[in-house]
Design a protein around this motif. Structure first.
Motif, PDB file in Angstrom:
ATOM      1  N   LEU A 121       0.837  -1.207   0.000  1.00 10.58           N
ATOM      2  CA  LEU A 121       0.000   0.000   0.000  1.00 10.58           C
ATOM      3  C   LEU A 121       0.869   1.253   0.000  1.00 10.58           C
ATOM      4  CD1 LEU A 121      -2.810  -1.054   2.512  1.00 10.58           C
ATOM      5  CD2 LEU A 121      -2.843  -1.164   0.018  1.00 10.58           C
ATOM      6  N   LYS A 122       1.903   1.221  -0.848  1.00 16.32           N
ATOM      7  CA  LYS A 122       2.872   2.317  -0.906  1.00 16.32           C
ATOM      8  C   LYS A 122       2.793   3.030  -2.260  1.00 16.32           C
ATOM      9  CE  LYS A 122       7.014   1.616   0.746  1.00 16.32           C
ATOM     10  NZ  LYS A 122       8.448   1.206   0.884  1.00 16.32           N
ATOM     11  N   PHE A 123       2.858   4.364  -2.207  1.00 19.76           N
ATOM     12  CA  PHE A 123       2.819   5.201  -3.401  1.00 19.76           C
ATOM     13  C   PHE A 123       4.007   6.163  -3.352  1.00 19.76           C
ATOM     14  CE2 PHE A 123      -1.345   4.016  -1.956  1.00 19.76           C
ATOM     15  CZ  PHE A 123      -1.991   3.535  -3.093  1.00 19.76           C
ATOM     16  N   ILE A 124       4.783   6.225  -4.425  1.00 27.54           N
ATOM     17  CA  ILE A 124       5.978   7.060  -4.458  1.00 27.54           C
ATOM     18  C   ILE A 124       5.928   7.985  -5.674  1.00 27.54           C
ATOM     19  CG2 ILE A 124       8.498   7.076  -4.661  1.00 27.54           C
ATOM     20  CD1 ILE A 124       8.436   4.272  -3.325  1.00 27.54           C
ATOM     21  N   ILE A 166      13.996  22.502  -8.293  1.00 21.85           N
ATOM     22  CA  ILE A 166      13.447  21.962  -7.049  1.00 21.85           C
ATOM     23  C   ILE A 166      12.995  20.525  -7.297  1.00 21.85           C
ATOM     24  CG2 ILE A 166      11.804  22.324  -5.184  1.00 21.85           C
ATOM     25  CD1 ILE A 166      12.006  24.956  -7.789  1.00 21.85           C
ATOM     26  N   THR A 167      13.498  19.608  -6.509  1.00 19.64           N
ATOM     27  CA  THR A 167      13.071  18.209  -6.596  1.00 19.64           C
ATOM     28  C   THR A 167      12.378  17.825  -5.296  1.00 19.64           C
ATOM     29  OG1 THR A 167      14.851  17.565  -8.110  1.00 19.64           O
ATOM     30  CG2 THR A 167      13.812  15.810  -6.834  1.00 19.64           C
ATOM     31  N   MET A 168      11.178  17.268  -5.431  1.00 17.20           N
ATOM     32  CA  MET A 168      10.418  16.838  -4.263  1.00 17.20           C
ATOM     33  C   MET A 168      10.038  15.374  -4.422  1.00 17.20           C
ATOM     34  SD  MET A 168       7.942  20.102  -3.506  1.00 17.20           S
ATOM     35  CE  MET A 168       7.522  19.427  -1.898  1.00 17.20           C
ATOM     36  N   ARG A 169      10.266  14.610  -3.376  1.00 16.51           N
ATOM     37  CA  ARG A 169       9.926  13.182  -3.384  1.00 16.51           C
ATOM     38  C   ARG A 169       8.974  12.897  -2.229  1.00 16.51           C
ATOM     39  NH1 ARG A 169      11.282   8.007  -1.527  1.00 16.51           N
ATOM     40  NH2 ARG A 169      11.476   6.425  -3.179  1.00 16.51           N
ATOM     41  N   THR A 170       7.842  12.305  -2.555  1.00 18.83           N
ATOM     42  CA  THR A 170       6.833  11.978  -1.548  1.00 18.83           C
ATOM     43  C   THR A 170       6.590  10.477  -1.528  1.00 18.83           C
ATOM     44  OG1 THR A 170       5.711  14.105  -1.809  1.00 18.83           O
ATOM     45  CG2 THR A 170       4.438  12.323  -0.836  1.00 18.83           C
ATOM     46  N   GLU A 171       6.521   9.922  -0.340  1.00 17.67           N
ATOM     47  CA  GLU A 171       6.194   8.504  -0.162  1.00 17.67           C
ATOM     48  C   GLU A 171       4.998   8.405   0.773  1.00 17.67           C
ATOM     49  OE1 GLU A 171       8.294   4.916   2.251  1.00 17.67           O
ATOM     50  OE2 GLU A 171       9.468   5.701   0.543  1.00 17.67           O
ATOM     51  N   LEU A 172       3.945   7.733   0.296  1.00 14.96           N
ATOM     52  CA  LEU A 172       2.727   7.546   1.076  1.00 14.96           C
ATOM     53  C   LEU A 172       2.527   6.064   1.350  1.00 14.96           C
ATOM     54  CD1 LEU A 172       0.352   9.772  -1.119  1.00 14.96           C
ATOM     55  CD2 LEU A 172       1.694  10.509   0.848  1.00 14.96           C
ATOM     56  N   ILE A 173       2.197   5.730   2.581  1.00 15.51           N
ATOM     57  CA  ILE A 173       1.898   4.340   2.943  1.00 15.51           C
ATOM     58  C   ILE A 173       0.525   4.310   3.612  1.00 15.51           C
ATOM     59  CG2 ILE A 173       2.606   2.315   4.261  1.00 15.51           C
ATOM     60  CD1 ILE A 173       5.471   3.349   4.118  1.00 15.51           C
ATOM     61  N   GLY A 174      -0.347   3.455   3.103  1.00 14.93           N
ATOM     62  CA  GLY A 174      -1.723   3.444   3.570  1.00 14.93           C
ATOM     63  C   GLY A 174      -2.128   2.188   4.312  1.00 14.93           C
ATOM     64  N   GLN A 175      -3.391   2.176   4.721  1.00 14.05           N
ATOM     65  CA  GLN A 175      -3.984   1.035   5.409  1.00 14.05           C
ATOM     66  C   GLN A 175      -5.426   0.900   4.932  1.00 14.05           C
ATOM     67  OE1 GLN A 175      -3.862   1.282   9.665  1.00 14.05           O
ATOM     68  NE2 GLN A 175      -5.242  -0.454   9.983  1.00 14.05           N
ATOM     69  N   GLU A 176      -5.853  -0.325   4.643  1.00 12.39           N
ATOM     70  CA  GLU A 176      -7.225  -0.556   4.174  1.00 12.39           C
ATOM     71  C   GLU A 176      -8.200  -0.607   5.339  1.00 12.39           C
ATOM     72  OE1 GLU A 176      -8.059  -3.189   0.649  1.00 12.39           O
ATOM     73  OE2 GLU A 176      -6.041  -3.918   1.142  1.00 12.39           O
ATOM     74  N   TYR A 177      -9.431  -0.175   5.062  1.00 12.63           N
ATOM     75  CA  TYR A 177     -10.515  -0.323   6.035  1.00 12.63           C
ATOM     76  C   TYR A 177     -11.834  -0.433   5.286  1.00 12.63           C
ATOM     77  CZ  TYR A 177     -11.677   4.620   5.268  1.00 12.63           C
ATOM     78  OH  TYR A 177     -12.041   5.822   4.711  1.00 12.63           O
ATOM     79  N   LYS A 178     -12.851  -0.955   5.951  1.00  9.18           N
ATOM     80  CA  LYS A 178     -14.160  -1.187   5.337  1.00  9.18           C
ATOM     81  C   LYS A 178     -15.086  -0.021   5.615  1.00  9.18           C
ATOM     82  CE  LYS A 178     -14.111  -5.494   3.571  1.00  9.18           C
ATOM     83  NZ  LYS A 178     -14.549  -5.819   2.201  1.00  9.18           N
ATOM     84  N   LYS A 179     -15.847   0.382   4.567  1.00  5.50           N
ATOM     85  CA  LYS A 179     -16.880   1.395   4.731  1.00  5.50           C
ATOM     86  C   LYS A 179     -17.998   1.094   3.751  1.00  5.50           C
ATOM     87  CE  LYS A 179     -16.478   5.694   3.247  1.00  5.50           C
ATOM     88  NZ  LYS A 179     -16.036   7.121   3.133  1.00  5.50           N
ATOM     89  N   ASN A 180     -19.195   0.905   4.282  1.00  3.77           N
ATOM     90  CA  ASN A 180     -20.353   0.578   3.446  1.00  3.77           C
ATOM     91  C   ASN A 180     -20.097  -0.639   2.562  1.00  3.77           C
ATOM     92  OD1 ASN A 180     -21.691   2.863   4.476  1.00  3.77           O
ATOM     93  ND2 ASN A 180     -20.795   4.162   2.893  1.00  3.77           N
TER      94      ASN A 180
END
Length: 263
Positions: A121-124, A166-180
């Motif tokens: 669940l990682k986005f770079i 300008i160089t910018m690097r972003t790393e996002l790590i998520g977690q799943e959950y249930k909704k509806n």
């Protein structure tokens, strides 16, 4: 380098180009499904990263005017009504406000890296902007003894800033959950790193219009921008992380993970 002009501009970059949907005006009614012009990629596809980059490039022409369906504001120019920045630590003791902020050059960026790791669940995302220009009305007020590296600073006028490479690097790590009954994603971890190679700044009307003092201060700021940028790096990084976390959650709360990246 004036810490607040630099910080304000970098915040704007983080906000827009690392998916800050919070400032964009959303449509009157959010769609029940993703817009048809968005190329959807499947998370188990062997060419996932290629698909994601193609999807991004197809969206790119629309980024200039913004994509309200995805909470993306207009990029060229990016207009932000107001940015407030305060710091009372280290070598900097100032309170400042920037109004009518306008940034140009954002759309002329290069994608260095765009990679998804669904199993983690990682986005770079890494982007480089050759040159960005910011203009705004600024007001710098005294906090204790308003100063930058022991130099007093006070002013109220117009601010111009140019940033190069300008160089910018972003790393996002998520977690799943249930909704509806559907799988949604919430971002738990946000990491941001940025580098820049040159900065030029000019502040009009420093010290109540005293030209001699103002010219000397502008010269001092431009000669010492690297040291000042490092002084505010922890504050900048935390601010970017806070904004990105709140912003990305808007998109993931509106569309399920299975809609955004189906199996």
């Amino acid at each position: 380098m004036n810490q607040y002009c630099l910080t304000g501009l970098l915040l704007v970059l983080g906000v827009v180009l690392h998916v800050e949907w919070a400032t964009a005006k959303p449509p009157n009614k959010m769609p029940d499904q993703l817009p048809s012009f968005l190329k959807v990629c499947h998370r188990n596809a062997p060419d996932l990263d290629t698909c994601v980059r193609e999807s991004y490039e197809e969206l790119r022409p629309r980024l200039i005017e913004g994509i309200p369906e995805l909470y993306i504001p207009a990029m060229e120019p990016l207009v932000v009504p107001q940015v407030k920045m305060d710091q009372d630590s280290g070598a900097i003791y100032l309170h400042s406000v920037y109004r009518n902020v306008k940034v140009t050059g954002i759309s002329k960026h290069t994608v260095n890296e765009l990679r998804l790791e669904p199993s983690k669940l990682k986005f770079i995302l890494s982007l480089t902007f050759p040159k960005l220009h910011m203009e705004s009305d600024y007001s710098i007020k005294v906090s204790r003894e308003g100063k930058i590296m022991m130099m007093p600073l006070l002013g109220d006028g117009h601010c111009n800033v140019d940033l190069v490479n300008i160089t910018m690097r972003t790393e996002l790590i998520g977690q799943e959950y249930k909704k509806n009954g559907a799988n949604f994603l919430k971002i738990n971890t946000v990491k941001v790193k940025y580098e820049l190679s040159d900065v030029h700044i000019h502040l009009d009307n420093l010290f109540n219009g005293d030209k001699a003092l103002g010219d000397r201060m502008n010269e001092f700021l431009n000669e010492n921008w690297k040291a000042l940028a490092e002084e505010v790096r922890p504050l900048m990084t935390k601010a970017l992380v806070d904004i990105l976390r709140a912003s990305v959650d808007k998109l993931f709360a509106s569309f399920s993970y299975d809609d955004l990246l189906p199996k």
